[in-house]
Design a protein around this motif. Structure first.
Motif, PDB file in Angstrom:
ATOM      1  N   ARG A  14       0.826  -1.206   0.000  1.00  0.00           N
ATOM      2  CA  ARG A  14       0.000   0.000   0.000  1.00  0.00           C
ATOM      3  C   ARG A  14       0.865   1.263   0.000  1.00  0.00           C
ATOM      4  NH1 ARG A  14      -2.904  -3.202   3.535  1.00  0.00           N
ATOM      5  NH2 ARG A  14      -2.025  -2.173   5.381  1.00  0.00           N
ATOM      6  N   ASP A  15       1.939   1.229   0.786  1.00  0.00           N
ATOM      7  CA  ASP A  15       2.809   2.395   0.851  1.00  0.00           C
ATOM      8  C   ASP A  15       3.479   2.653  -0.496  1.00  0.00           C
ATOM      9  OD1 ASP A  15       4.503   4.360   2.620  1.00  0.00           O
ATOM     10  OD2 ASP A  15       5.960   3.229   1.440  1.00  0.00           O
ATOM     11  N   ARG A  16       3.973   1.588  -1.154  1.00  0.00           N
ATOM     12  CA  ARG A  16       4.679   1.774  -2.436  1.00  0.00           C
ATOM     13  C   ARG A  16       3.732   2.262  -3.526  1.00  0.00           C
ATOM     14  NH1 ARG A  16       9.607   2.741  -1.075  1.00  0.00           N
ATOM     15  NH2 ARG A  16       8.610   2.984   0.946  1.00  0.00           N
ATOM     16  N   ARG A  17       2.536   1.692  -3.610  1.00  0.00           N
ATOM     17  CA  ARG A  17       1.626   2.154  -4.689  1.00  0.00           C
ATOM     18  C   ARG A  17       1.153   3.574  -4.430  1.00  0.00           C
ATOM     19  NH1 ARG A  17      -3.926   1.650  -3.489  1.00  0.00           N
ATOM     20  NH2 ARG A  17      -4.422   0.261  -1.739  1.00  0.00           N
ATOM     21  N   GLY A  18       1.096   3.978  -3.152  1.00  0.00           N
ATOM     22  CA  GLY A  18       0.691   5.330  -2.823  1.00  0.00           C
ATOM     23  C   GLY A  18       1.696   6.388  -3.227  1.00  0.00           C
ATOM     24  N   ARG A  19       2.918   5.963  -3.541  1.00  0.00           N
ATOM     25  CA  ARG A  19       3.973   6.905  -3.919  1.00  0.00           C
ATOM     26  C   ARG A  19       4.067   7.126  -5.431  1.00  0.00           C
ATOM     27  NH1 ARG A  19       8.681   6.732   0.229  1.00  0.00           N
ATOM     28  NH2 ARG A  19       7.700   5.820   2.071  1.00  0.00           N
ATOM     29  N   LEU A  20       3.326   6.343  -6.210  1.00  0.00           N
ATOM     30  CA  LEU A  20       3.434   6.435  -7.664  1.00  0.00           C
ATOM     31  C   LEU A  20       2.478   7.490  -8.226  1.00  0.00           C
ATOM     32  CD1 LEU A  20       3.688   2.641  -8.591  1.00  0.00           C
ATOM     33  CD2 LEU A  20       5.542   4.310  -8.370  1.00  0.00           C
ATOM     34  N   ASP A  21       2.884   8.079  -9.340  1.00  0.00           N
ATOM     35  CA  ASP A  21       2.077   9.104 -10.009  1.00  0.00           C
ATOM     36  C   ASP A  21       1.249   8.447 -11.109  1.00  0.00           C
ATOM     37  OD1 ASP A  21       1.016  11.374 -11.162  1.00  0.00           O
ATOM     38  OD2 ASP A  21       2.841  11.836 -12.290  1.00  0.00           O
ATOM     39  N   PRO A  22      -0.077   8.348 -10.959  1.00  0.00           N
ATOM     40  CA  PRO A  22      -0.906   7.673 -11.968  1.00  0.00           C
ATOM     41  C   PRO A  22      -0.767   8.269 -13.360  1.00  0.00           C
ATOM     42  CG  PRO A  22      -2.144   8.057  -9.945  1.00  0.00           C
ATOM     43  CD  PRO A  22      -0.863   8.828  -9.813  1.00  0.00           C
ATOM     44  N   ALA A  23      -0.719   9.587 -13.454  1.00  0.00           N
ATOM     45  CA  ALA A  23      -0.670  10.235 -14.771  1.00  0.00           C
ATOM     46  C   ALA A  23       0.591   9.851 -15.531  1.00  0.00           C
ATOM     47  CB  ALA A  23      -0.756  11.750 -14.605  1.00  0.00           C
ATOM     48  N   SER A  24       1.721   9.775 -14.825  1.00  0.00           N
ATOM     49  CA  SER A  24       2.973   9.441 -15.497  1.00  0.00           C
ATOM     50  C   SER A  24       2.992   7.999 -15.989  1.00  0.00           C
ATOM     51  CB  SER A  24       4.156   9.687 -14.554  1.00  0.00           C
ATOM     52  OG  SER A  24       4.154   8.741 -13.496  1.00  0.00           O
ATOM     53  N   LEU A  25       2.089   7.173 -15.450  1.00  0.00           N
ATOM     54  CA  LEU A  25       2.020   5.768 -15.855  1.00  0.00           C
ATOM     55  C   LEU A  25       0.853   5.510 -16.798  1.00  0.00           C
ATOM     56  CD1 LEU A  25       2.857   4.112 -12.408  1.00  0.00           C
ATOM     57  CD2 LEU A  25       4.373   4.371 -14.378  1.00  0.00           C
ATOM     58  N   GLY A  26       0.243   6.567 -17.287  1.00  0.00           N
ATOM     59  CA  GLY A  26      -0.788   6.430 -18.310  1.00  0.00           C
ATOM     60  C   GLY A  26      -2.188   6.181 -17.791  1.00  0.00           C
ATOM     61  N   PHE A  27      -2.456   6.467 -16.515  1.00  0.00           N
ATOM     62  CA  PHE A  27      -3.789   6.217 -15.962  1.00  0.00           C
ATOM     63  C   PHE A  27      -4.643   7.476 -15.884  1.00  0.00           C
ATOM     64  CE2 PHE A  27      -1.406   2.560 -14.241  1.00  0.00           C
ATOM     65  CZ  PHE A  27      -2.211   1.548 -14.761  1.00  0.00           C
ATOM     66  N   GLY A  28      -4.165   8.555 -16.453  1.00  0.00           N
ATOM     67  CA  GLY A  28      -4.983   9.759 -16.500  1.00  0.00           C
ATOM     68  C   GLY A  28      -4.997  10.496 -15.175  1.00  0.00           C
ATOM     69  N   ALA A  29      -5.648  11.657 -15.173  1.00  0.00           N
ATOM     70  CA  ALA A  29      -5.642  12.521 -13.992  1.00  0.00           C
ATOM     71  C   ALA A  29      -7.013  12.562 -13.331  1.00  0.00           C
ATOM     72  CB  ALA A  29      -5.189  13.924 -14.375  1.00  0.00           C
ATOM     73  N   ARG A  30      -7.737  11.442 -13.333  1.00  0.00           N
ATOM     74  CA  ARG A  30      -9.043  11.404 -12.683  1.00  0.00           C
ATOM     75  C   ARG A  30      -8.905  11.710 -11.192  1.00  0.00           C
ATOM     76  NH1 ARG A  30     -10.959   5.517 -13.981  1.00  0.00           N
ATOM     77  NH2 ARG A  30      -8.732   5.185 -13.555  1.00  0.00           N
TER      78      ARG A  30
END
Length: 276
Positions: A14-30
Motif C-alpha cells: 500500500r505504501d509503495r503504490r501510494g507513492r506512484l504518479d498515476p498520470a505518469s504511468l498512463g492512468f490519467g488525472a481522474r
C-alpha cells in the motif's frame, strides 16, 4: 497488535503504490480519494488478478510466488533494495540474484581505494574481472592499466601470465585456493553462464587450471596471507580481507595490508621510486 505489524507485506504494498504518479504511468488525472495507484491499476501493470492482489494487500492471498513478486515489483517500480525487502517480508528470503556486469566503480569508491596508499586494493566482479584498483595494487600485484581489458581477470593472470606466476612463491596452493573461491562466488552471484565461458577459455589455455577445476573444490575468500616475490621490491607479505560492496552483491573489494613494518617500507619505496 497493529494491523501493519501483522501484515507487513500488505502495508508495504500500500505504501509503495501510494507513492506512484498515476498520470505518469498512463492512468490519467481522474480525481482520486487517495494518492497513488489503485489496487486494480497495480494488478493490471503486474498482469495478475485484481481480486487476488486485493487479498494479498489484506493478508488473505497466501504466499505469492517469486514470479508474481517480480511482476509486482516491476509494476511498483521498486529499486533493487526495495525489491529485496519485498521478497524478505513476503517469502522470508531475498530474490534470486541476477548477474550484472560492471564496467567500473563510483568515484567515491575509487577514492576509498586511493586512500589506501600502502595497501594494494582492488574491486572484482563475480567472474573476477578486476574493474578498479589503486596505485599500490598496480605496482605490487600487476600492471592492470597496461593490460587489455579482457586480460584484467584474476584467473587469467594467475594461470596465463608467466610474470604474475613468477611472483608467487606459493603458486600451486594459491591457485587452488582462488579456483575454489571463484567457483563458489560466481555461482552465488548468478553468473553461471559467464563463468562457464571463462572456465572453458582458461581450461583450453592452462592444463593446470583444467585439472584444478575438475577437483570441484569450494571455499570462502575470508582472510589470509598472500606472499609474493616482487622483481624490484623483493619479498612482500600481506594480510588480505575481502568485503562485499553494499548494494552490489556481485562486487567485492579485496584489501592487502602489509604484514610487517618492513613490508610496508618495501611498498613505500616501490611507490616512491616508480614514476607515474
Amino acid at each position: 497488535m497493529p494491523l501493519d505489524e501483522r501484515n507487513q507485506l500488505g502495508a508495504y504494498l500500500r505504501d509503495r503504490r501510494g507513492r506512484l504518479d498515476p498520470a505518469s504511468l498512463g492512468f490519467g488525472a481522474r480525481r482520486r480519494r487517495t494518492p497513488g495507484l489503485r489496487r486494480e491499476e497495480v494488478a493490471h501493470r503486474a498482469n495478475i488478478s485484481a481480486t487476488w492482489y486485493t487479498w494479498l494487500e489484506q493478508g488473505r492471498g497466501g504466499a505469492p510466488s517469486p514470479d508474481v513478486l517480480d511482476r509486482i515489483g516491476r509494476a511498483l517500480l521498486l529499486t533493487d533494495v526495495e525489491r529485496e525487502h519485498l521478497f524478505l517480508i513476503a517469502l522470508g528470503r531475498p530474490p534470486e540474484v541476477h548477474y550484472q556486469a560492471a564496467d567500473g566503480v563510483t568515484p567515491r569508491l575509487q577514492r576509498v581505494l586511493d586512500a589506501l596508499a600502502l595497501s594494494p586494493a582492488l574491486v572484482k566482479n563475480a567472474t573476477w574481472d578486476i574493474i578498479a584498483w589503486n596505485r599500490a595494487a598496480e605496482l605490487v600485484l600487476a600492471d592492470y592499466s597496461g593490460l587489455p581489458r579482457e586480460d584484467r581477470n584474476i584467473l587469467r593472470l594467475i594461470f596465463c601470465d608467466p610474470r604474475v606466476r613468477a611472483r608467487m612463491p606459493d603458486w600451486e596452493a594459491d591457485a587452488r585456493f582462488v579456483v575454489a573461491v571463484f567457483r563458489a562466488e560466481a555461482a552465488r552471484a548468478g553468473a553461471s553462464d559467464r563463468m562457464r565461458a571463462l572456465v572453458e577459455d582458461i581450461g583450453r589455455r592452462s592444463p593446470d587450471f583444467a585439472a584444478m577445476w575438475a577437483d570441484n573444490d569450494v571455499r570462502l575468500y575470508g582472510e589470509g596471507t598472500k606472499r609474493i616475490h616482487h622483481e624490484i621490491a623483493g619479498p612482500i607479505a600481506m594480510e588480505y580481507s575481502a568485503f562485499t560492496v553494499d548494494g552490489r552483491p556481485d562486487l567485492s573489494m579485496v584489501v592487502y595490508n602489509p604484514e610487517s613494518a618492513g613490508d610496508a617500507e618495501r611498498i613505500r619505496n616501490l611507490i616512491k621510486t616508480t614514476p607515474r
